[in-house]
Each structure stands twice: as structure tokens, then as C-alpha cells.
Design a protein around this motif. Structure first.
Motif, PDB file in Angstrom:
ATOM      1  N   ASP A   1       0.817  -1.209   0.000  1.00 49.03           N
ATOM      2  CA  ASP A   1       0.000   0.000   0.000  1.00 49.03           C
ATOM      3  C   ASP A   1       0.854   1.264   0.000  1.00 49.03           C
ATOM      4  N   GLY A   2       0.191   2.401  -0.155  1.00 48.31           N
ATOM      5  CA  GLY A   2       0.881   3.686  -0.113  1.00 48.31           C
ATOM      6  C   GLY A   2       1.519   4.044  -1.437  1.00 48.31           C
ATOM      7  N   SER A   3       2.666   4.706  -1.371  1.00 41.25           N
ATOM      8  CA  SER A   3       3.337   5.185  -2.585  1.00 41.25           C
ATOM      9  C   SER A   3       3.786   4.031  -3.473  1.00 41.25           C
ATOM     10  N   HIS A   4       4.052   2.856  -2.882  1.00 39.64           N
ATOM     11  CA  HIS A   4       4.431   1.692  -3.689  1.00 39.64           C
ATOM     12  C   HIS A   4       3.303   1.295  -4.644  1.00 39.64           C
ATOM     13  N   TRP A   5       2.065   1.491  -4.211  1.00 41.20           N
ATOM     14  CA  TRP A   5       0.918   1.128  -5.041  1.00 41.20           C
ATOM     15  C   TRP A   5       0.849   1.998  -6.304  1.00 41.20           C
ATOM     16  N   VAL A   6       1.305   3.233  -6.216  1.00 49.11           N
ATOM     17  CA  VAL A   6       1.300   4.112  -7.397  1.00 49.11           C
ATOM     18  C   VAL A   6       2.073   3.463  -8.538  1.00 49.11           C
ATOM     19  N   ASN A   7       3.251   2.896  -8.216  1.00 48.12           N
ATOM     20  CA  ASN A   7       4.062   2.210  -9.227  1.00 48.12           C
ATOM     21  C   ASN A   7       3.376   0.936  -9.730  1.00 48.12           C
ATOM     22  N   MET A   8       2.915   0.126  -8.791  1.00 43.22           N
ATOM     23  CA  MET A   8       2.305  -1.149  -9.167  1.00 43.22           C
ATOM     24  C   MET A   8       1.034  -0.941  -9.984  1.00 43.22           C
ATOM     25  N   ASN A   9       0.252   0.032  -9.610  1.00 44.83           N
ATOM     26  CA  ASN A   9      -0.998   0.299 -10.322  1.00 44.83           C
ATOM     27  C   ASN A   9      -0.744   0.679 -11.775  1.00 44.83           C
ATOM     28  N   LEU A  10       0.290   1.469 -12.002  1.00 46.86           N
ATOM     29  CA  LEU A  10       0.647   1.855 -13.370  1.00 46.86           C
ATOM     30  C   LEU A  10       1.055   0.630 -14.191  1.00 46.86           C
ATOM     31  N   LEU A  11       1.794  -0.272 -13.583  1.00 53.14           N
ATOM     32  CA  LEU A  11       2.208  -1.499 -14.256  1.00 53.14           C
ATOM     33  C   LEU A  11       0.997  -2.382 -14.564  1.00 53.14           C
ATOM     34  N   ILE A  12       0.064  -2.454 -13.620  1.00 54.25           N
ATOM     35  CA  ILE A  12      -1.157  -3.243 -13.823  1.00 54.25           C
ATOM     36  C   ILE A  12      -1.985  -2.671 -14.974  1.00 54.25           C
ATOM     37  N   GLN A  13      -2.087  -1.352 -15.034  1.00 56.81           N
ATOM     38  CA  GLN A  13      -2.836  -0.717 -16.123  1.00 56.81           C
ATOM     39  C   GLN A  13      -2.238  -1.075 -17.482  1.00 56.81           C
ATOM     40  N   SER A  14      -0.918  -1.077 -17.572  1.00 56.27           N
ATOM     41  CA  SER A  14      -0.255  -1.417 -18.836  1.00 56.27           C
ATOM     42  C   SER A  14      -0.471  -2.886 -19.195  1.00 56.27           C
ATOM     43  N   LEU A  15      -0.434  -3.766 -18.199  1.00 58.60           N
ATOM     44  CA  LEU A  15      -0.681  -5.187 -18.450  1.00 58.60           C
ATOM     45  C   LEU A  15      -2.129  -5.411 -18.895  1.00 58.60           C
ATOM     46  N   HIS A  16      -3.057  -4.718 -18.267  1.00 57.21           N
ATOM     47  CA  HIS A  16      -4.467  -4.824 -18.654  1.00 57.21           C
ATOM     48  C   HIS A  16      -4.670  -4.344 -20.094  1.00 57.21           C
ATOM     49  N   ALA A  17      -3.984  -3.258 -20.453  1.00 58.81           N
ATOM     50  CA  ALA A  17      -4.103  -2.731 -21.815  1.00 58.81           C
ATOM     51  C   ALA A  17      -3.573  -3.714 -22.856  1.00 58.81           C
ATOM     52  N   LYS A  18      -2.653  -4.585 -22.454  1.00 56.56           N
ATOM     53  CA  LYS A  18      -2.113  -5.600 -23.365  1.00 56.56           C
ATOM     54  C   LYS A  18      -2.980  -6.868 -23.400  1.00 56.56           C
ATOM     55  N   GLY A  19      -4.101  -6.848 -22.679  1.00 56.11           N
ATOM     56  CA  GLY A  19      -5.023  -7.972 -22.726  1.00 56.11           C
ATOM     57  C   GLY A  19      -4.864  -8.993 -21.632  1.00 56.11           C
ATOM     58  N   HIS A  20      -4.066  -8.694 -20.612  1.00 59.22           N
ATOM     59  CA  HIS A  20      -3.871  -9.646 -19.525  1.00 59.22           C
ATOM     60  C   HIS A  20      -4.931  -9.451 -18.440  1.00 59.22           C
ATOM     61  N   GLU A  21      -5.284 -10.534 -17.796  1.00 62.53           N
ATOM     62  CA  GLU A  21      -6.276 -10.518 -16.723  1.00 62.53           C
ATOM     63  C   GLU A  21      -5.542 -10.450 -15.389  1.00 62.53           C
ATOM     64  N   VAL A  22      -5.759  -9.384 -14.647  1.00 61.08           N
ATOM     65  CA  VAL A  22      -5.011  -9.130 -13.418  1.00 61.08           C
ATOM     66  C   VAL A  22      -5.936  -9.230 -12.208  1.00 61.08           C
TER      67      VAL A  22
END
Length: 533
Positions: free
Chosen positions: A34-55
Motif C-alpha cells: 500500500d501507499g506510494s508503492h501502489w502508485v508504481n504497481m498500479n501503473l504497471l497493472i494498467q499497462s498489463l491490462h491494456a495488453k489484454g492480460h487478466e489481473v
């Protein structure tokens, strides 16, 4: 004859369609922090979702930043016996207040003792609480069956709180770390050779050029970090591993055995050091070009004219400094011709000038990329450092906690920042530092040079991160990149057995030579005695 090229292209297209398998979305299980670490992880998840991956994201019921519902991921919510304290919004404000009070007492033995007591007590509590996530998952048979039946391809986790690596081992899934900090500090120290002669240890704000006394201090810090890791951070996870995975599994080896490390580091910022084949450097992957500001904010910064404006932010985890400190900062800002945009959520400081705008939230990246920005007053969090470097904005650093002192020092050594001791801030000394960074062009020039180096890469780090996650999914791991050194006993890793064996041989040869020489000398002496008689 003219039709042959067309036929050849048609056949080539058919061949490629048969031999190249289509890209299919994978299933990824994510354990964030949680916290500021989530900002990084969330951005990575968004990019993976945009590539068609189920997260699917594993979160706790009391999570502060990680929401239960989002368009780019589904979630598994686990209720813990008690909330992890870092998920409480006022935890870091309270913790910071205690640390500042201790730091004001100087570097006396009692002050240092109080500091470590407070820090280690908080760390112990965090790891104890966070480890319970693993217990709740393993004890919930229905949840474990659901996770198994989902047939995930990969586990992506932030090993700052590394319970996810235990779940991944239980599921026999490849592991990718989105990492900078781990239980022992900098993630490099867990996987890569880290000579303390030139690699600064976590918690020790020094450069890679150390004097003898600095190297002694650096080695001491390494020893302290190792003890903290062994006796405070790892024990809660060791218990879970022993209970649910068996006595033959070693928790620390699970950490070291991750298939791929997405390291949030760029060597434009980090000091050069040894690395490993399965480390991919993605420092600054959250950086992007600035977008247009909201109309009111744009109007304010444009009104700064030729003087420009200063940005101040203390990040996502710390809501504010004590009012006696913020009032000194506000008084210094009031004497500048520049406008100031200050993200401040705490009690309104005294002495706020007409040139200062206090806001509870702001588009930090867009402000840092604005052409009228002159300097960034920051606490030294990794995200802010990289965004500032990306846009070429010099920094006035007010480090408060954790790695922030080291981060600001790295920029200061490169001539792109100036550090201020938060416990000693006065209107006069803070104003002096502000004016130095604003007037002396070397700070901006040095940061512009770092920006040019940081941007000059063959692939954007976010694209590199997504590529390597997909690589691990395609090949069901990356064992060929992983060294087996972590499985060696310490005496084998450091060749203590080999050195001991060679020393034993040397000792035996030396003893043999000495014995031969002694025997020869005694024999010669015996021959001489009769002749003398």
C-alpha cells in the motif's frame, strides 16, 4: 513472371500465420504494498491490462490505496485480525513526529538508541501484521481452491512485504518482483554481490567514494541491516514457511529464487554496482510528458511571469510537518519573487505569503514538466526524484524518513540538488538554500544533463517491464537467467572451504620444507663434528 512476387508474399504470410502463435492474455496474481508503492504497481497493472492480460490483486479489507473495484483489475479481499499499520493514513504522520523529536536530541548515544528502538519496533509490528495475510490465505481452504482453479500464469509482487512469494511457491508459479526495497533494504543486497568497499548500504547516506572511516561505518551498517533482516523481518515469514511449506524450504531462498527482478533503478541515479542477469532496470518507468494543467492552476503559474514558480510536495505517505517547521518554510517562500505551489494537507502554516498556493492535491508530473518550473522542494521519495530528473528540475531536498536521505544525497553528489536538515530549518537558512539553487545555473544544468542521459534508452522502461513479464509467462519462468548461488552454504559461496583447503596444503608444504631443511642441517652438523675431533 510478374505474378511470382505476389505469390511469394502470400505464401510467406501463410507460413508466418502458421508458425507464430497469437499473443494471448495471461492471468496474473498481484501482491502489492500500500501507499506510494501502489502508485508504481498500479501503473504497471494498467499497462498489463491494456495488453489484454487478466489481473487479480490481493488486498486487505483495510487497504488505504488499493481499491476493491477498478476497471483494470479484479480483487481478492482478505480480512486480517488487525489492520497493517502502514494502511492507516495517520501512521506515518505519527511516526514522523516521533522520529523528528528524537533527531532534535542530536547524535548522543541515548538519541541513537531511541531512534533504533522506535524504527525497529515499528518494523517488527509491520512485518508481524503483514505476514498474517499468508496465514489467512492458507487457512481459508475455499479461497485457496479458488486461487488454484483460476490457473494463474504468474505472480507479480512488491517484496517490500513479501508474503506473496510464499503463496507463489505453494502454487508452483513463476515470480516477478516489482522491487526497490526489501526486508533487508535495497533489493540488490539480496541477490547481487555487494562489496561494502564501494556499494553504500541501506540507511547509510554516503557516496560510492568512501574514506577508510566511511567504509568502516558502511560495513557496520551492513552488519546491522543483516541482523535486522534475520531477527526482525524474516522470523514471521519463517514461521509461515515452516508451517505450510515444510522445514526443507527456506524463506530467504524463496526471495532470492524469484525468476525476474524489475528493479526500479536507473544508473543515472544509482551508483554503479554489480548486478545479475535476471535484473531488469526500470527506474523512472512512471515518468511521462506533461499534460495541460487545470485552468485555475495554469492561471496561477502563468502569473509568475519571468520569475517562474517553485513546487513543494512531501509525497503520499506524509501529510505534513510540525507547524513550527512549516511556518519557517512559509516565511522563506514569502520572500521570494517566484510563485509557490505547495501540496499541504496538515495545519495551515503561519506566515504564508501571497505568492504561495496551498493545495491538498496536484498533478505533480504535469507541474514538473511546465516550462515555468524553477525548482522542486521534495522529501526525496523515489517517484518524485525520477519525475524531477525526467523533466530536468533541480531539487531542494528535505529528507524525512527511510531511503529519502540516500536519494537526495545521490542527486547532491551529482550537483543537481541541495539537502536541508529538517530539524534545523530556519527561515534564513532555508531561504539561503532556495536562492542558491534558483540563482546558480549549475544545479539546473546538471539536472538537464541527467535528464538527457535518463531519457536516452532504446525502450521506455514501462514497455521493458511489460515485455519481461510476458517473457516469463511465455517461457513459464526464467531459470536460465537465475544464478544458483543462493542455494550455496555461506562457506561455499565465499569459498571458505577452498581457501581453508589451500591454506592447509600450503601449511603442509611449508612444514615439509622446514622439516627437510632441519633434517639436512642436523645431518651436516653431525658430519662436521668427527672431522673437527
Amino acid at each position: 513472371m510478374g505474378s511470382f512476387p505476389g505469390v511469394s508474399l502470400f505464401l510467406l504470410g501463410v507460413t508466418l500465420s502458421l508458425t507464430v502463435s497469437p499473443v494471448q492474455g495471461g492471468k496474473i496474481l498481484v501482491f502489492p504494498v500500500d501507499g506510494s508503492h501502489w502508485v508504481n504497481m498500479n501503473l504497471l497493472i494498467q499497462s498489463l491490462h491494456a495488453k489484454g492480460h487478466e489481473v487479480t490483486v490481493v488486498r486487505t479489507a483495510t487497504s488505504w490505496y488499493v481499491k476493491e473495484k477498478a476497471p483494470h483489475y479484479s480483487s481478492i479481499t482478505v480480512t486480517l485480525p488487525e489492520a497493517v499499520c502502514i494502511e492507516e493514513q495517520d501512521f506515518f504522520v505519527t511516526f514522523l513526529a516521533k522520529i523528528l523529536e528524537i533527531q532534535k536530541q542530536g547524535t548522543s548515544f541515548m538519541a541513537v538508541l531511541k531512534f533504533y528502538w522506535e524504527v525497529l519496533g515499528s518494523l517488527s509490528k509491520i512485518y508481524q501484521q503483514a505476514s498474517l495475510l499468508g496465514v489467512e490465505i492458507f487457512e481459508n481452504k475455499t479461497l485457496m481452491s479458488k486461487i488454484r482453479d483460476s490457473k494463474f500464469d504468474l505472480v507479480l509482487l512488491d517484496p517490500g512485504l513479501p508474503v506473496g512469494v510464499i503463496v507463489a511457491h505453494k502454487l508452483k508459479l513463476p515470480v516477478v518482483f516489482n522491487v526497490k526495497w526489501m526486508t533487508s533494504g535495497d533489493g540488490h543486497f539480496v541477490i547481487a554481490p555487494s562489496p561494502t568497499s564501494y556499494v553504500p548500504t541501506s540507511g547509510n547516506a554516503v557516496s560510492d567514494k568512501m574514506t577508510f572511516s566511511a567504509r568502516v561505518k558502511n560495513t557496520f551498517h551492513y552488519f546491522v541491516n543483516t541482523c535486522i533482516d534475520k531477527f526482525i523481518a524474516c522470523p514471521p515469514y519463517d514461521k509461515i514457511v515452516e508451517k505450510y511449506l515444510g522445514p526443507d524450504v527456506n524463506f530467504y531462498q524463496l526471495l532470492q529464487g524469484a525468476d525476474l527482478w524489475l528493479m526500479r533503478v536507473d544508473f543515472v541515479f544509482e551508483f554503479p554496482r554489480p548486478t545479475m542477469p535476471n535484473i531488469v532496470y526500470i527506474g523512472g518507468f512512471q515518468c511521462k510528458p506533461a499534460e495541460a494543467l487545470p485552468s485555475e492552476l495554469e492561471e496561477f503559474v502563468e502569473s509568475s511571469g519571468e520569475h517562474g514558480f517553485i513546487l513543494m510536495s512531501l509525497g503520499t505517505l506524509v501529510n505534513g510537518l510540525p507547524i513550527e517547521i512549516t511556518s519557517e518554510i512559509a516565511a522563506a517562500f514569502a520572500q521570494l519573487p517566484q510563485k509557490v505551489v505547495w501540496r499541504h494537507a496538515g495545519e495551515r502554516p503561519n506566515n504564508v505569503g501571497n505568492n504561495t498556493l496551498l493545495v491538498k492535491w496536484m498533478p505533480q508530473n504535469d507541474l514538473l514538466g511546465h516550462p515555468k518550473i524553477k525548482a522542486f522542494v521534495a522529501h526525496g521519495g523515489t517517484n518524485g526524484i525520477y519525475e524531477s530528473m525526467y523533466h530536468g528540475v533541480p531539487i531542494i531536498g528535505i529528507p524525512l524518513l527511510f531511503d529519502q536521505f540516500e536519494n537526495i544525497l545521490r542527486m547532491e553528489v551529482r550537483g543537481a540538488a541541495k539537502m536541508v536538515d529538517v530539524t534545523k530549518i530556519t527561515q534564513q537558512n532555508f531561504l539561503k538554500v532556495l536562492q542558491e539553487v534558483l540563482i546558480n545555473p549549475s544545479y539546473r544544468n546538471n539536472m538537464k544533463r541527467l535528464s538527457a542521459l535518463h531519457r536516452d534508452r532504446p525502450m521506455h522502461p514501462l514497455d521493458a517491464a511489460v515485455y519481461w513479464i510476458e517473457f516469463v509467462m511465455r517461457h513459464k519462468g526464467a531459470a536460465h537467467l537465475r544464478t544458483e548461488s543462493y542455494k550455496m552454504p555461506w562457506y561455499v559461496y565465499h569459498s571458505v572451504d577452498v581457501i581453508s583447503f589451500l591454506l592447509a596444503i600450503l601449511f603442509m608444504l611449508t612444514a615439509f620444507v622446514v622439516a627437510v631443511i632441519r633434517f639436512t642441517c642436523l645431518r651436516m652438523c653431525r658430519r662436521r663434528k668427527p672431522k673437527q675431533e
